[in-house]
Motif scaffolding. Sequence first.
Motif, PDB file in Angstrom:
ATOM      1  N   HIS A 121       0.819  -1.218   0.000  1.00 23.67           N
ATOM      2  CA  HIS A 121       0.000   0.000   0.000  1.00 23.67           C
ATOM      3  C   HIS A 121       0.851   1.266   0.000  1.00 23.67           C
ATOM      4  N   ALA A 122       2.082   1.153  -0.431  1.00 20.18           N
ATOM      5  CA  ALA A 122       2.991   2.301  -0.448  1.00 20.18           C
ATOM      6  C   ALA A 122       2.584   3.282  -1.554  1.00 20.18           C
ATOM      7  N   PRO A 123       3.091   4.515  -1.495  1.00 17.16           N
ATOM      8  CA  PRO A 123       2.801   5.476  -2.565  1.00 17.16           C
ATOM      9  C   PRO A 123       3.282   4.958  -3.926  1.00 17.16           C
ATOM     10  N   LYS A 124       2.678   5.474  -4.956  1.00 16.95           N
ATOM     11  CA  LYS A 124       2.991   5.016  -6.316  1.00 16.95           C
ATOM     12  C   LYS A 124       4.474   5.176  -6.646  1.00 16.95           C
ATOM     13  N   THR A 125       5.087   6.265  -6.192  1.00 15.11           N
ATOM     14  CA  THR A 125       6.514   6.460  -6.482  1.00 15.11           C
ATOM     15  C   THR A 125       7.359   5.359  -5.851  1.00 15.11           C
ATOM     16  N   VAL A 126       6.990   4.936  -4.648  1.00 15.89           N
ATOM     17  CA  VAL A 126       7.730   3.872  -3.968  1.00 15.89           C
ATOM     18  C   VAL A 126       7.517   2.545  -4.692  1.00 15.89           C
ATOM     19  N   LEU A 127       6.279   2.259  -5.069  1.00 14.48           N
ATOM     20  CA  LEU A 127       5.987   1.011  -5.782  1.00 14.48           C
ATOM     21  C   LEU A 127       6.716   0.961  -7.124  1.00 14.48           C
ATOM     22  N   THR A 128       6.810   2.098  -7.803  1.00 18.77           N
ATOM     23  CA  THR A 128       7.546   2.165  -9.067  1.00 18.77           C
ATOM     24  C   THR A 128       9.017   1.889  -8.828  1.00 18.77           C
ATOM     25  N   TRP A 129       9.580   2.499  -7.782  1.00 23.13           N
ATOM     26  CA  TRP A 129      10.995   2.282  -7.449  1.00 23.13           C
ATOM     27  C   TRP A 129      11.241   0.809  -7.115  1.00 23.13           C
ATOM     28  N   ILE A 130      10.357   0.199  -6.348  1.00 23.66           N
ATOM     29  CA  ILE A 130      10.518  -1.210  -5.968  1.00 23.66           C
ATOM     30  C   ILE A 130      10.533  -2.098  -7.198  1.00 23.66           C
ATOM     31  N   SER A 131       9.655  -1.826  -8.155  1.00 22.97           N
ATOM     32  CA  SER A 131       9.500  -2.707  -9.316  1.00 22.97           C
ATOM     33  C   SER A 131      10.503  -2.450 -10.433  1.00 22.97           C
ATOM     34  N   ARG A 132      11.372  -1.468 -10.287  1.00 27.05           N
ATOM     35  CA  ARG A 132      12.237  -1.130 -11.422  1.00 27.05           C
ATOM     36  C   ARG A 132      13.428  -2.060 -11.604  1.00 27.05           C
ATOM     37  N   SER A 133      13.652  -2.988 -10.778  1.00 24.22           N
ATOM     38  CA  SER A 133      14.625  -4.065 -11.014  1.00 24.22           C
ATOM     39  C   SER A 133      14.150  -5.278 -10.232  1.00 24.22           C
ATOM     40  N   ASP A 134      14.940  -5.822  -9.368  1.00 27.26           N
ATOM     41  CA  ASP A 134      14.538  -6.978  -8.574  1.00 27.26           C
ATOM     42  C   ASP A 134      13.684  -6.506  -7.397  1.00 27.26           C
ATOM     43  N   ALA A 135      12.376  -6.738  -7.476  1.00 24.32           N
ATOM     44  CA  ALA A 135      11.438  -6.231  -6.464  1.00 24.32           C
ATOM     45  C   ALA A 135      11.729  -6.801  -5.076  1.00 24.32           C
ATOM     46  N   THR A 136      12.071  -8.074  -4.991  1.00 20.12           N
ATOM     47  CA  THR A 136      12.368  -8.690  -3.689  1.00 20.12           C
ATOM     48  C   THR A 136      13.579  -8.028  -3.054  1.00 20.12           C
ATOM     49  N   GLU A 137      14.620  -7.854  -3.831  1.00 22.31           N
ATOM     50  CA  GLU A 137      15.835  -7.200  -3.326  1.00 22.31           C
ATOM     51  C   GLU A 137      15.548  -5.767  -2.905  1.00 22.31           C
ATOM     52  N   ASN A 138      14.787  -5.041  -3.690  1.00 18.86           N
ATOM     53  CA  ASN A 138      14.478  -3.653  -3.356  1.00 18.86           C
ATOM     54  C   ASN A 138      13.643  -3.540  -2.079  1.00 18.86           C
TER      55      ASN A 138
END
Length: 194
Positions: A121-138
């Motif tokens: 439920h994080a802000p869209k900017t955070v979710l975008t940052w998480i998904s921009r490479s390895d989501a688990t690692e991020n």
Amino acid sequence: MQSVYQIPGHLLEAHVARLRRSPAVQSCEGILHACLFLTGLRVTWDYYRAARAGSEFFTNWSPSHHLDDGLEIMARRCLKLLVCEARSRDMKEDMKIIFPNGAPNPNLLAVELSFANLLSHAPKTVLTWISRSDATENKIRLSCAMGVLALWSSDTVGFIHDLMRAPIPFSDNIMAEAMQSFTLTPKEALPELP
């Protein structure tokens, strides 16, 4: 894995592998992230103590993140949300249901429960940052970075100090051993000191 502040990626990766052996962590991803938050908090506390002992002129009281990858900004955004949720009235009511006589460390429990939904439920900017490479690692790096920032953040005043003063119970021996065995060498913690 990339580093998080002064925590080398290979050390963090080994720590996560040890934590993932815990049945409690296997049952709830939020517990893993709460443990990583505590790991980051411990790193900052150890860094602060080492810096104070190292030199009276050393004024950098917390670790630095040298990569310009957006981690620090995203961690600050999520930390604010995490603490807001952990301090919320709904959280206090939920804890009264779970622990009618009071939790051993209510702030830690609030952090664990808040992590259960935070990263989805994080802000869209955070979710975008998480998904921009390895989501688990991020997500792992983000949880740990939030802990690093928590000690000095104005959003956590009082909350983190109360969390640190109370006993920190672990769900099982595997988790307790993993948390207690995580250490940085002085050179890793303070590479800028001679």
